[in-house]
Scaffold this motif. Sequence first.
Motif, PDB file in Angstrom:
ATOM      1  N   GLN A 164       0.825  -1.195   0.000  1.00  0.00           N
ATOM      2  CA  GLN A 164       0.000   0.000   0.000  1.00  0.00           C
ATOM      3  C   GLN A 164       0.866   1.255   0.000  1.00  0.00           C
ATOM      4  O   GLN A 164       0.580   2.232  -0.696  1.00  0.00           O
ATOM      5  N   ALA A 165       1.950   1.224   0.773  1.00  0.00           N
ATOM      6  CA  ALA A 165       2.847   2.381   0.829  1.00  0.00           C
ATOM      7  C   ALA A 165       3.473   2.663  -0.530  1.00  0.00           C
ATOM      8  O   ALA A 165       3.598   3.820  -0.939  1.00  0.00           O
ATOM      9  N   VAL A 166       3.854   1.609  -1.245  1.00  0.00           N
ATOM     10  CA  VAL A 166       4.460   1.777  -2.572  1.00  0.00           C
ATOM     11  C   VAL A 166       3.428   2.294  -3.570  1.00  0.00           C
ATOM     12  O   VAL A 166       3.724   3.156  -4.409  1.00  0.00           O
ATOM     13  N   GLU A 167       2.198   1.785  -3.491  1.00  0.00           N
ATOM     14  CA  GLU A 167       1.157   2.231  -4.407  1.00  0.00           C
ATOM     15  C   GLU A 167       0.807   3.701  -4.180  1.00  0.00           C
ATOM     16  O   GLU A 167       0.484   4.430  -5.121  1.00  0.00           O
ATOM     17  N   LEU A 168       0.870   4.133  -2.936  1.00  0.00           N
ATOM     18  CA  LEU A 168       0.553   5.520  -2.617  1.00  0.00           C
ATOM     19  C   LEU A 168       1.673   6.467  -3.018  1.00  0.00           C
ATOM     20  O   LEU A 168       1.429   7.628  -3.339  1.00  0.00           O
ATOM     21  N   ASP A 169       2.912   5.974  -2.999  1.00  0.00           N
ATOM     22  CA  ASP A 169       4.058   6.801  -3.376  1.00  0.00           C
ATOM     23  C   ASP A 169       5.108   5.911  -4.030  1.00  0.00           C
ATOM     24  O   ASP A 169       5.877   5.224  -3.356  1.00  0.00           O
ATOM     25  N   ALA A 170       5.119   5.920  -5.353  1.00  0.00           N
ATOM     26  CA  ALA A 170       6.041   5.041  -6.100  1.00  0.00           C
ATOM     27  C   ALA A 170       7.496   5.425  -5.901  1.00  0.00           C
ATOM     28  O   ALA A 170       8.392   4.659  -6.261  1.00  0.00           O
ATOM     29  N   THR A 171       7.766   6.609  -5.350  1.00  0.00           N
ATOM     30  CA  THR A 171       9.152   7.036  -5.118  1.00  0.00           C
ATOM     31  C   THR A 171       9.651   6.630  -3.734  1.00  0.00           C
ATOM     32  O   THR A 171      10.784   6.953  -3.375  1.00  0.00           O
ATOM     33  N   ASN A 172       8.823   5.953  -2.967  1.00  0.00           N
ATOM     34  CA  ASN A 172       9.214   5.517  -1.624  1.00  0.00           C
ATOM     35  C   ASN A 172      10.098   4.279  -1.752  1.00  0.00           C
ATOM     36  O   ASN A 172       9.621   3.144  -1.707  1.00  0.00           O
ATOM     37  N   ALA A 173      11.388   4.495  -1.943  1.00  0.00           N
ATOM     38  CA  ALA A 173      12.324   3.391  -2.182  1.00  0.00           C
ATOM     39  C   ALA A 173      12.440   2.475  -0.979  1.00  0.00           C
ATOM     40  O   ALA A 173      12.611   1.266  -1.126  1.00  0.00           O
ATOM     41  N   SER A 174      12.346   3.026   0.218  1.00  0.00           N
ATOM     42  CA  SER A 174      12.459   2.213   1.434  1.00  0.00           C
ATOM     43  C   SER A 174      11.306   1.220   1.532  1.00  0.00           C
ATOM     44  O   SER A 174      11.512   0.035   1.808  1.00  0.00           O
ATOM     45  N   ALA A 175      10.088   1.694   1.278  1.00  0.00           N
ATOM     46  CA  ALA A 175       8.924   0.805   1.332  1.00  0.00           C
ATOM     47  C   ALA A 175       8.996  -0.237   0.228  1.00  0.00           C
ATOM     48  O   ALA A 175       8.617  -1.398   0.424  1.00  0.00           O
ATOM     49  N   GLU A 176       9.494   0.167  -0.947  1.00  0.00           N
ATOM     50  CA  GLU A 176       9.616  -0.774  -2.063  1.00  0.00           C
ATOM     51  C   GLU A 176      10.585  -1.910  -1.727  1.00  0.00           C
ATOM     52  O   GLU A 176      10.323  -3.079  -2.015  1.00  0.00           O
ATOM     53  N   ARG A 177      11.717  -1.546  -1.106  1.00  0.00           N
ATOM     54  CA  ARG A 177      12.687  -2.571  -0.715  1.00  0.00           C
ATOM     55  C   ARG A 177      12.085  -3.524   0.317  1.00  0.00           C
ATOM     56  O   ARG A 177      12.236  -4.744   0.208  1.00  0.00           O
ATOM     57  N   LYS A 178      11.401  -2.978   1.302  1.00  0.00           N
ATOM     58  CA  LYS A 178      10.798  -3.816   2.341  1.00  0.00           C
ATOM     59  C   LYS A 178       9.703  -4.702   1.753  1.00  0.00           C
ATOM     60  O   LYS A 178       9.538  -5.855   2.168  1.00  0.00           O
ATOM     61  N   TYR A 179       8.956  -4.162   0.791  1.00  0.00           N
ATOM     62  CA  TYR A 179       7.919  -4.961   0.141  1.00  0.00           C
ATOM     63  C   TYR A 179       8.539  -6.160  -0.578  1.00  0.00           C
ATOM     64  O   TYR A 179       8.066  -7.300  -0.460  1.00  0.00           O
ATOM     65  N   GLY A 180       9.621  -5.914  -1.309  1.00  0.00           N
ATOM     66  CA  GLY A 180      10.294  -7.009  -2.009  1.00  0.00           C
ATOM     67  C   GLY A 180      10.819  -8.062  -1.048  1.00  0.00           C
ATOM     68  O   GLY A 180      10.734  -9.263  -1.315  1.00  0.00           O
ATOM     69  N   GLU A 181      11.351  -7.623   0.082  1.00  0.00           N
ATOM     70  CA  GLU A 181      11.895  -8.564   1.068  1.00  0.00           C
ATOM     71  C   GLU A 181      10.803  -9.417   1.695  1.00  0.00           C
ATOM     72  O   GLU A 181      10.993 -10.616   1.921  1.00  0.00           O
ATOM     73  N   THR A 182       9.637  -8.815   1.974  1.00  0.00           N
ATOM     74  CA  THR A 182       8.545  -9.600   2.571  1.00  0.00           C
ATOM     75  C   THR A 182       7.942 -10.565   1.557  1.00  0.00           C
ATOM     76  O   THR A 182       7.568 -11.684   1.913  1.00  0.00           O
ATOM     77  N   VAL A 183       7.853 -10.133   0.307  1.00  0.00           N
ATOM     78  CA  VAL A 183       7.363 -11.045  -0.735  1.00  0.00           C
ATOM     79  C   VAL A 183       8.272 -12.263  -0.843  1.00  0.00           C
ATOM     80  O   VAL A 183       7.820 -13.413  -0.908  1.00  0.00           O
ATOM     81  N   LEU A 184       9.578 -12.014  -0.834  1.00  0.00           N
ATOM     82  CA  LEU A 184      10.549 -13.108  -0.909  1.00  0.00           C
ATOM     83  C   LEU A 184      10.470 -14.004   0.316  1.00  0.00           C
ATOM     84  O   LEU A 184      10.535 -15.231   0.207  1.00  0.00           O
ATOM     85  N   ALA A 185      10.305 -13.402   1.496  1.00  0.00           N
ATOM     86  CA  ALA A 185      10.230 -14.182   2.736  1.00  0.00           C
ATOM     87  C   ALA A 185       9.006 -15.093   2.734  1.00  0.00           C
ATOM     88  O   ALA A 185       9.077 -16.259   3.134  1.00  0.00           O
ATOM     89  N   ILE A 186       7.871 -14.577   2.264  1.00  0.00           N
ATOM     90  CA  ILE A 186       6.647 -15.373   2.237  1.00  0.00           C
ATOM     91  C   ILE A 186       6.767 -16.497   1.225  1.00  0.00           C
ATOM     92  O   ILE A 186       6.394 -17.638   1.486  1.00  0.00           O
ATOM     93  N   GLU A 187       7.330 -16.192   0.057  1.00  0.00           N
ATOM     94  CA  GLU A 187       7.482 -17.216  -0.984  1.00  0.00           C
ATOM     95  C   GLU A 187       8.384 -18.352  -0.514  1.00  0.00           C
ATOM     96  O   GLU A 187       8.097 -19.529  -0.732  1.00  0.00           O
ATOM     97  N   THR A 188       9.456 -17.990   0.166  1.00  0.00           N
ATOM     98  CA  THR A 188      10.387 -18.996   0.672  1.00  0.00           C
ATOM     99  C   THR A 188       9.760 -19.822   1.792  1.00  0.00           C
ATOM    100  O   THR A 188       9.968 -21.028   1.882  1.00  0.00           O
ATOM    101  N   ALA A 189       8.974 -19.156   2.666  1.00  0.00           N
ATOM    102  CA  ALA A 189       8.339 -19.871   3.774  1.00  0.00           C
ATOM    103  C   ALA A 189       7.299 -20.861   3.267  1.00  0.00           C
ATOM    104  O   ALA A 189       7.153 -21.956   3.807  1.00  0.00           O
ATOM    105  N   LEU A 190       6.579 -20.482   2.206  1.00  0.00           N
ATOM    106  CA  LEU A 190       5.560 -21.367   1.657  1.00  0.00           C
ATOM    107  C   LEU A 190       6.175 -22.555   0.942  1.00  0.00           C
ATOM    108  O   LEU A 190       5.600 -23.646   0.908  1.00  0.00           O
ATOM    109  N   ASN A 191       7.374 -22.355   0.368  1.00  0.00           N
ATOM    110  CA  ASN A 191       8.020 -23.435  -0.373  1.00  0.00           C
ATOM    111  C   ASN A 191       9.516 -23.402  -0.120  1.00  0.00           C
ATOM    112  O   ASN A 191      10.289 -22.869  -0.921  1.00  0.00           O
ATOM    113  N   PRO A 192       9.969 -23.966   1.021  1.00  0.00           N
ATOM    114  CA  PRO A 192      11.396 -23.947   1.347  1.00  0.00           C
ATOM    115  C   PRO A 192      12.255 -24.634   0.302  1.00  0.00           C
ATOM    116  O   PRO A 192      13.440 -24.366   0.201  1.00  0.00           O
TER     117      PRO A 192
END
Length: 235
Positions: free
Chosen positions: A87-115
């Motif tokens: 949501q933070a990235v969608e509201l402000d596409a220039t928010n690089a910090s939120a974008e990085r954190k979003y990518g990290e959580t997506v990766l963490a969830i994908e890895t947790a679902l399929n180690p």
Amino acid sequence: MADDAERSEPDAVAEAPRELTEEQRLRVEDLLRQANLAKVRGQADLSERLVLEAVQLAPHSSPANEALGDVYLEQRQTRKAREAYRQAVELDATNASAERKYGETVLAIETALNPALLLGSGEGTYASGKASVVLSFLVPGLGQIVNGLRAKGAAFMGVWLVGWILAFLVPNGMKGLTTLFTGRGPGFEPLVLLPLGISAIAWIWSILDAGQAAGRVEQKKFERPTPPVDKDFEI
């Protein structure tokens, strides 16, 4: 607090006006500063309440949603954190910090679902062909295992191990090999060459097969959100 958390979800964002007044923006900034200060002081509950208050006041604030994601992440609620960062990235596409954190959580969830993604699976692998060959060079069959061919890899590894075990079981087998180099020993026993030959064949075969198998298996890559290259950045 639970009610506040519910109001901070995306449905609450849709109900509020997207444009923030100057007063709202300043108030949100003040609340987030207080939340960061409380967090540094170890006052986690106070920090969370302040962040939730900021999100409730301005649900369309990118920094507030990013801070909410941080709160969820500290609580190990990775899915909620991902949505807040998204949501933070969608509201402000220039928010690089939120974008990085979003990518990290997506990766963490994908890895947790399929180690298995970390080692590869039958549907794909993260190991390159060269890496697979090196792994099989070190341990026969390991290259096949990371490519998802676990049965074949276990077979190579098993044959290789059995060959070595049988070689040590041959009377004067391994000791007799020293005779070829030193001229001293109990005498060379040719029978030891049979299990050693089997191990050597399994080792060489696994190296060759690992490279071929990696070429047949689709190599996976970790996907991260596309950077907002088409947006104007302010310096």
